[in-house]
Write a protein that holds these residues in place. Structure first.
Motif, PDB file in Angstrom:
ATOM      1  N   ASP A   1      41.841  40.518  53.661  1.00 26.18           N
ATOM      2  CA  ASP A   1      42.560  39.534  54.476  1.00 26.18           C
ATOM      3  C   ASP A   1      41.874  38.172  54.480  1.00 26.18           C
ATOM      4  OD1 ASP A   1      43.422  42.028  56.969  1.00 26.18           O
ATOM      5  OD2 ASP A   1      44.414  41.469  55.100  1.00 26.18           O
ATOM      6  N   TYR A   2      40.607  38.126  54.064  1.00 24.94           N
ATOM      7  CA  TYR A   2      39.849  36.887  54.153  1.00 24.94           C
ATOM      8  C   TYR A   2      39.810  36.101  52.844  1.00 24.94           C
ATOM      9  CZ  TYR A   2      38.101  38.571  58.638  1.00 24.94           C
ATOM     10  OH  TYR A   2      38.003  39.016  59.918  1.00 24.94           O
ATOM     11  N   TYR A   3      40.431  36.613  51.807  1.00 24.90           N
ATOM     12  CA  TYR A   3      40.335  35.992  50.486  1.00 24.90           C
ATOM     13  C   TYR A   3      41.593  35.206  50.174  1.00 24.90           C
ATOM     14  CZ  TYR A   3      36.026  38.483  49.857  1.00 24.90           C
ATOM     15  OH  TYR A   3      34.741  38.924  50.018  1.00 24.90           O
ATOM     16  N   ASN A   4      41.389  33.952  49.759  1.00 24.85           N
ATOM     17  CA  ASN A   4      42.501  33.044  49.531  1.00 24.85           C
ATOM     18  C   ASN A   4      42.955  32.997  48.077  1.00 24.85           C
ATOM     19  OD1 ASN A   4      40.242  31.481  51.412  1.00 24.85           O
ATOM     20  ND2 ASN A   4      42.292  31.619  52.308  1.00 24.85           N
ATOM     21  N   TYR A   5      42.045  33.332  47.179  1.00 24.14           N
ATOM     22  CA  TYR A   5      42.323  33.171  45.762  1.00 24.14           C
ATOM     23  C   TYR A   5      42.190  34.521  45.069  1.00 24.14           C
ATOM     24  CZ  TYR A   5      41.251  28.447  47.301  1.00 24.14           C
ATOM     25  OH  TYR A   5      41.230  27.274  47.996  1.00 24.14           O
ATOM     26  N   TRP A   6      43.150  34.790  44.193  1.00 17.08           N
ATOM     27  CA  TRP A   6      43.203  36.083  43.512  1.00 17.08           C
ATOM     28  C   TRP A   6      43.494  35.897  42.033  1.00 17.08           C
ATOM     29  CZ3 TRP A   6      42.145  40.638  46.001  1.00 17.08           C
ATOM     30  CH2 TRP A   6      42.093  40.580  47.405  1.00 17.08           C
ATOM     31  N   GLY A   7      42.886  36.741  41.233  1.00 13.99           N
ATOM     32  CA  GLY A   7      43.225  36.782  39.821  1.00 13.99           C
ATOM     33  C   GLY A   7      44.470  37.616  39.596  1.00 13.99           C
ATOM     34  N   GLN A   8      44.863  37.729  38.339  1.00 14.64           N
ATOM     35  CA  GLN A   8      46.097  38.425  37.998  1.00 14.64           C
ATOM     36  C   GLN A   8      45.907  39.939  37.900  1.00 14.64           C
ATOM     37  OE1 GLN A   8      44.167  36.894  35.869  1.00 14.64           O
ATOM     38  NE2 GLN A   8      43.976  38.247  34.093  1.00 14.64           N
ATOM     39  N   GLY A   9      44.674  40.375  37.854  1.00 17.65           N
ATOM     40  CA  GLY A   9      44.371  41.801  37.788  1.00 17.65           C
ATOM     41  C   GLY A   9      44.129  42.275  36.364  1.00 17.65           C
ATOM     42  N   THR A  10      43.289  43.284  36.244  1.00 19.18           N
ATOM     43  CA  THR A  10      43.033  43.916  34.956  1.00 19.18           C
ATOM     44  C   THR A  10      42.984  45.430  35.175  1.00 19.18           C
ATOM     45  OG1 THR A  10      41.571  43.933  33.024  1.00 19.18           O
ATOM     46  CG2 THR A  10      40.507  43.685  35.159  1.00 19.18           C
ATOM     47  N   GLN A  11      43.677  46.161  34.333  1.00 18.81           N
ATOM     48  CA  GLN A  11      43.824  47.595  34.523  1.00 18.81           C
ATOM     49  C   GLN A  11      42.609  48.354  33.996  1.00 18.81           C
ATOM     50  OE1 GLN A  11      46.334  49.355  36.085  1.00 18.81           O
ATOM     51  NE2 GLN A  11      45.159  51.234  35.721  1.00 18.81           N
ATOM     52  N   VAL A  12      42.136  49.286  34.799  1.00 18.79           N
ATOM     53  CA  VAL A  12      41.077  50.203  34.388  1.00 18.79           C
ATOM     54  C   VAL A  12      41.630  51.624  34.494  1.00 18.79           C
ATOM     55  CG1 VAL A  12      38.827  51.170  34.996  1.00 18.79           C
ATOM     56  CG2 VAL A  12      39.194  48.693  35.060  1.00 18.79           C
ATOM     57  N   THR A  13      41.544  52.359  33.409  1.00 16.91           N
ATOM     58  CA  THR A  13      42.029  53.727  33.372  1.00 16.91           C
ATOM     59  C   THR A  13      40.902  54.639  32.911  1.00 16.91           C
ATOM     60  OG1 THR A  13      44.271  52.978  32.866  1.00 16.91           O
ATOM     61  CG2 THR A  13      43.761  55.294  32.447  1.00 16.91           C
ATOM     62  N   VAL A  14      40.600  55.642  33.718  1.00 16.62           N
ATOM     63  CA  VAL A  14      39.529  56.587  33.406  1.00 16.62           C
ATOM     64  C   VAL A  14      40.149  57.971  33.244  1.00 16.62           C
ATOM     65  CG1 VAL A  14      37.310  57.529  34.088  1.00 16.62           C
ATOM     66  CG2 VAL A  14      37.951  55.203  34.787  1.00 16.62           C
ATOM     67  N   SER A  15      39.980  58.531  32.083  1.00 20.45           N
ATOM     68  CA  SER A  15      40.560  59.840  31.815  1.00 20.45           C
ATOM     69  C   SER A  15      39.493  60.923  31.929  1.00 20.45           C
ATOM     70  CB  SER A  15      41.185  59.862  30.420  1.00 20.45           C
ATOM     71  OG  SER A  15      40.222  59.538  29.445  1.00 20.45           O
ATOM     72  N   SER A  16      39.946  62.106  32.325  1.00 21.30           N
ATOM     73  CA  SER A  16      39.006  63.221  32.513  1.00 21.30           C
ATOM     74  C   SER A  16      38.815  64.009  31.241  1.00 21.30           C
ATOM     75  CB  SER A  16      39.530  64.149  33.608  1.00 21.30           C
ATOM     76  OG  SER A  16      40.814  64.608  33.282  1.00 21.30           O
TER      77      SER A  16
END
Length: 119
Positions: free
Chosen positions: A104-119
């Motif tokens: 709630d305190y963060y004003n700026y955000w990136g677009q996101g990057t996906q991390v997928t970990v397989s078992s």
């Protein structure tokens, strides 16, 4: 306006490592990493105060993840011993001043990057 550009996500097997990067040219304040899976709230992973280098980690990240920065104020999240439950979209966030690891305190955000970990 602060622009955050993330990179470094991908797919890895459990036990592997990934390093995420976030570029925010010239920014000072608090930078953090959050993550989110569909249907769940965005949760904090780690944060760093860019002036002092002080860091804080969520319990899920302690002992496995390391947040750091370089002289160009690029922030990294080194993720080791990855688990399938670490699978999520990871977001870089920034806030002026000293900010806790609370979305709630963060004003700026990136677009996101996906991390997928397989078992």
């Amino acid at each position: 306006q602060v622009q955050l550009v993330e990179s470094g996500g991908g797919s890895v097997q459990a036990g592997g490592s990934l390093r995420l990067s976030c570029a925010a040219s010239g920014f000072t304040g608090t930078m953090a990493w959050f993550r989110q899976v569909p249907g769940k709230e965005r949760e904090g992973v780690a944060r760093i105060y860019t002036n002092s280098g002080n860091t804080y980690y969520a319990d899920s990240a302690k002992g496995r993840f390391i947040i750091s920065q370089d002289n160009a104020k690029k922030v990294y999240l080194q993720m080791n011993s990855l688990k399938p439950e670490d699978t999520a979209m990871y977001y870089c966030a920034a806030s002026r001043g000293y900010t806790p690891l609370n979305r709630d305190y963060y004003n700026y955000w990136g677009q996101g990057t996906q991390v997928t970990v397989s078992s």
